[in-house]
Design an enzyme around this catalytic site. Structure first.
Site, PDB file in Angstrom:
ATOM      1  N   ASP A  13      35.663  -4.986   0.075  1.00 25.14           N
ATOM      2  CA  ASP A  13      35.490  -6.184   0.908  1.00 25.14           C
ATOM      3  C   ASP A  13      34.288  -6.059   1.836  1.00 25.14           C
ATOM      4  OD1 ASP A  13      37.291  -5.493   3.888  1.00 25.14           O
ATOM      5  OD2 ASP A  13      36.888  -4.078   2.257  1.00 25.14           O
ATOM      6  N   GLU A  14      33.834  -7.207   2.298  1.00 22.80           N
ATOM      7  CA  GLU A  14      32.826  -7.305   3.358  1.00 22.80           C
ATOM      8  C   GLU A  14      31.665  -6.337   3.200  1.00 22.80           C
ATOM      9  OE1 GLU A  14      35.332  -8.871   7.119  1.00 22.80           O
ATOM     10  OE2 GLU A  14      35.597  -6.723   6.697  1.00 22.80           O
ATOM     11  N   VAL A  15      30.990  -6.405   2.045  1.00 28.58           N
ATOM     12  CA  VAL A  15      29.845  -5.521   1.878  1.00 28.58           C
ATOM     13  C   VAL A  15      28.621  -6.223   2.445  1.00 28.58           C
ATOM     14  CG1 VAL A  15      28.480  -4.162   0.279  1.00 28.58           C
ATOM     15  CG2 VAL A  15      30.883  -4.613  -0.210  1.00 28.58           C
ATOM     16  N   GLU A  29      36.805 -10.318  -2.683  1.00 30.71           N
ATOM     17  CA  GLU A  29      35.349 -10.388  -2.900  1.00 30.71           C
ATOM     18  C   GLU A  29      34.951  -9.823  -4.256  1.00 30.71           C
ATOM     19  OE1 GLU A  29      36.752  -9.569   0.023  1.00 30.71           O
ATOM     20  OE2 GLU A  29      35.244  -9.512   1.625  1.00 30.71           O
TER      21      GLU A  29
END
Lengths: 392, 416
Positions: free
Chosen positions: B233-235, B286
């Site tokens: 997530d959230e890269v 994601e």
């Protein structure tokens, strides 16, 4: 140099000098809490005018002591002259929405001392329960507590709290909130609350304290006589907030009284009528009082040394209220931005920290009338399982 | 008078010496009648659930006598994956805290502990192959989970029918990994010079995949569950974009300037590594959104709040299994009875066929640790998470808030 081990003569004594101790007395609004702390090689000196300042200084001293990686305790050379900006720095706990066992209250007093709070505002009874064991009216808690055996504060409990607080320089100001917020008083004091009507018949439900009966004022006098003796502080908090007029309006006897008194349809006048008499009763008992802002907002004639407690955030912006209260010559306490029961995600401490209590338009005399403030932890969603991490 | 509760487990292999898994049977049949009550379950996991229910049926009268009503209960969970996420990176949680939480989970029939064990802030997992990770990445030597600690959590959970799914979130959320594993993270650049700070895991180096191969070998053997959560997530792409070698790699691979492709390239390789150890995996949404090639039995965890129903449709529409967390981020505290909004979530309220809806296998209440440690975990998580527990176990039509309120108040007192 930073990496050098602490050097110098080991400090073994902190000398505490208090000019006029007053160790056997109770702290008050006028107590002096200033202190001076001098730490230098071979000398640790704490001096204060009164014992209350010494307590504050000792707390500071305890915070100055550090421990290095080797486990050695050390303290930096320092010179501190300290005193509080505001004399009334309080915390409200609500023991009616949920009972709080004694240990929760005592633990809170400890943490208050760590943070130099000096007033414990004990909102002890309210609609949901009446845990205060009254010697004059034992039925109040017998009928009104959540459990008359396990969810009450005995006379001994109350004295324990008062003394525990005193030893930490904390005043205990009890609040017996009337005429609203009194449902739990009803079962133990039949005839005290106003019976609500549905048309011509009593609905079976009750509202605020009945302001038209002489028996009400007899009761109130006796109760506050007891409360005035039990709680040594000069001030009592008399509540006076959120009085719902619906029940009064429904009651024919009350409507008749309104007519008799020429109050018309203005029930605020009836509320004031009650509060006035209550304040007179409490004054004659030699106590001062704090009231929630509605008492001021509704134009009740209060003594000039009344303290008005500003709590509402919605109707008038609270800074405006602070200005109005102090302009009218009354002292003010601020709580509106500090309702800590209203939790939210993230670092909400910052919003509380940023509040500037004197940020209103007013003369220096007005600003002097702001004696301080209180953080409030209302108990609708709080009991001993979550009080401490929610408050601190 | 009730003198005995007989517990009968019907399957040939009750499962007492094995680990619970997604397909475990948690159904039970409870008959309370005098003098002997009978609890029947297919597998031991159902017996555990039934015992919890039985304990809740027993109540005390005013005189201190224990009573239980005659009852006949036929029960099984609506969803098979009912989890709690704990975050031990933002704040270390002592073992005691984790174990107390497993107890609370059992009281609420939760069956998955999603252990978000490491993240940017700290790396408390003591790795056998790579001891430097926690040596350099943990908050302190006192803030680690040794192999013994981990084993304890897994066994304590197992005895309560709770699966432990560890999450080693990459390539983002990995700042703490870089302390003990040099060259794992991408060096960020300002113009032509490294700034000295680091970004996500470096996806262009072979050493990265050598490390991950070895690391996941260990994880696969330490954690017995069939699944591992791989994060994803959230890269944040800024650091990759700033690095000239990464840009060069993008060019060579023909990714253009679409860094989601680089992220997928990395994830793909991790998925393949983990598959080779015969583990299934869960990923944050994601990974699916950015179109990585996922194995068919991948579980996609839907966490983003914006229109999650739409995401559930997409994920299940593409044939993947999903678990729902978006409406159940319990770290987002607010004033009042917020349990009601958690309770009112209907997970299957998304556009989709019957087949799609079957792919939603459950959900997880998440208690992220930014503002949580052992001093406030329990009152923050419970009993709010109980609302989620009931939503995931009980029938779709159990929705009456007033009734739930009364039962929840009693249940809370029981949990104390």
């Amino acid at each position: 140099a930073e990496d050098e081990p602490p050097s110098g003569t080991p400090c073994t004594q902190l000398l505490v000098f208090v000019a006029t101790p007053g160790c056997d007395g109770f702290p008050s609004l006028d107590s002096k809490e200033n202190y001076k702390l001098s730490v230098s090689e071979g000398s640790l000196l704490l001096s204060a005018d009164a014992i209350w300042g010494a307590l504050r200084g000792l707390e500071t001293f305890s915070q100055l002591v550090g421990r290095d990686e080797n486990g050695t305790y050390y303290i930096n050379k320092t010179e501190i002259v300290d005193f509080p900006r505001f004399p009334h720095r309080g915390l409200l706990l609500d023991t009616s929405r949920h009972y709080l066992p004694l240990r929760a209250i005592l633990e809170t007093l400890d943490v208050m001392a760590y943070n130099k709070f000096n007033v414990f505002h004990w909102h002890i009874v309210d609609d949901p329960s009446f845990p205060y064991e009254s010697s004059t009216f034992p039925e109040l808690s017998k009928q009104g507590a959540f459990n008359a055996m396990t969810h009450v504060y005995t006379a001994s409990d109350v004295q324990t709290v008062i003394e525990y607080a005193r030893l930490r320089g904390i005043r205990v100001i009890a609040e017996f909130d009337t005429p609203g917020h009194t449902l739990s008083w009803g079962p133990g004091a039949p005839g005290l609350l106003t019976p609500c009507y549905l048309g011509r018949e009593p609905a079976g439900t009750y509202g605020p304290i009945n302001p038209i009966l002489n028996s009400t004022y007899k009761f109130v006098t006796s109760l506050f006589q007891e409360v005035s003796t039990v709680f040594p502080d000069f001030f009592l908090h008399l509540g006076g907030d959120e009085v719902d007029f619906t029940c009064w309006k429904s009651n024919p006897k009350i409507r008749a009284f309104m007519k008799e008194m020429g109050f018309g349809e203005d029930y605020k006048k009836l509320e004031s009528f009650y509060i006035q008499r209550l304040l007179d009763i409490v004054s004659s008992l030699g106590k001062g009082f704090i009231v929630w802002q509605e008492v001021f907002d509704n134009g009740v004639k209060v003594r000039p040394d009344t303290i008005v407690h500003v709590w509402k955030e919605n109707s008038t912006p609270y800074m405006e209220e602070m200005a109005n209260v102090t302009k009218a010559g009354y002292r003010a306490l601020l709580s509106a931005p500090w309702y800590l029961n209203r939790i939210s995600y993230g670092q909400d401490w910052m919003a509380a920290y940023k509040v500037e209590p004197l940020e209103f338009e007013g003369s220096p005399e007005q600003k002097d009338r702001v004696v301080g403030g209180e953080a409030c932890m209302w108990g609708e969603y709080v009991d001993v399982t979550n009080l401490t991490p929610r408050l601190w | 008078e009730l003198s005995q509760l007989q517990v009968v487990i019907e399957a040939a292999d009750p499962g007492c010496h094995s680990y619970p898994h997604l397909a475990s049977s948690e159904a039970y049949h409870l008959t309370v009648t005098e003098p002997v009550a009978i609890l029947k379950a297919d597998e031991v996991w159902g017996a555990l659930r039934g015992l919890e229910t039985f304990s809740q049926l027993v109540h005390e009268d005013d005189y201190g006598s224990f009573l239980v009503n005659e009852s006949e209960i036929d029960d099984f969970p609506r969803f098979a994956h009912r989890g709690i996420l704990l975050d031990t990176s933002r704040h270390y949680l002592p073992l005691k805290s984790i174990l107390a939480n497993l107890d609370a989970m059992a009281f609420n029939k939760f069956n998955v502990l999603h252990w978000h064990i490491v993240d940017d802030q700290s790396f408390p997992y003591q790795s056998i192959y790579f001891p430097e990770l926690s040596d350099k990445g943990a908050y302190s030597y006192n803030h680690i989970y040794t192999p013994t600690d981990v084993g304890l959590v897994i066994e304590y959970a197992r005895l309560r029918g709770i699966r432990v799914i560890p999450e080693f979130d990459t390539p983002g959320h990995t700042q703490s990994w870089g302390k003990g594993q040099r060259d794992l993270l991408t060096p960020c650049y300002s113009g032509e010079h490294p700034t000295g700070s680091f970004g996500p895991v470096n996806p262009i180096l072979n050493t990265t995949y050598d490390f991950m191969t070895k690391f996941y070998k260990e994880i696969s053997s330490v954690f017995p569950d069939a699944y591992i959560h791989l994060g994803g997530d959230e890269v944040n792409f800024d650091c990759w974009k700033s690095n000239p070698e990464v840009r060069e790699f993008m060019r060579k691979q023909g990714f253009g300037i679409d860094y989601a492709k680089l992220e997928s390239y990395y994830i793909q390789k991790i998925l393949d590594i983990v598959s080779s150890y015969n583990k299934g995996y869960l990923v944050w949404q994601e990974v699916f959104d950015n179109k990585a090639q996922l194995k068919p039995d991948t579980v996609v965890q839907v966490w983003m709040g914006n229109n999650y129903a739409h995401e559930l449709s997409s994920v299940t529409g593409a044939g993947f299994t999903a678990i729902l967390s978006a409406p159940w981020y319990l770290d987002y505290i607010s004033y009042g009875q917020d349990w009601k909004k958690y309770y009112s979530v209907e997970p299957l309220n998304f556009p989709g066929s019957e087949k799609q809806k079957k792919l939603l296998i459950g959900g997880e209440a998440c208690l992220w640790g930014e503002f949580v440690d052992a001093t406030n975990l329990t009152p923050r998580l419970w009993p709010r998470a109980s609302a989620v527990g009931e939503r995931l176990w009980s029938s779709r039509n159990v929705t009456n808030l007033q009734d739930a309120y009364e039962r929840l108040t009693n249940h809370r007192c029981r949990m104390l």
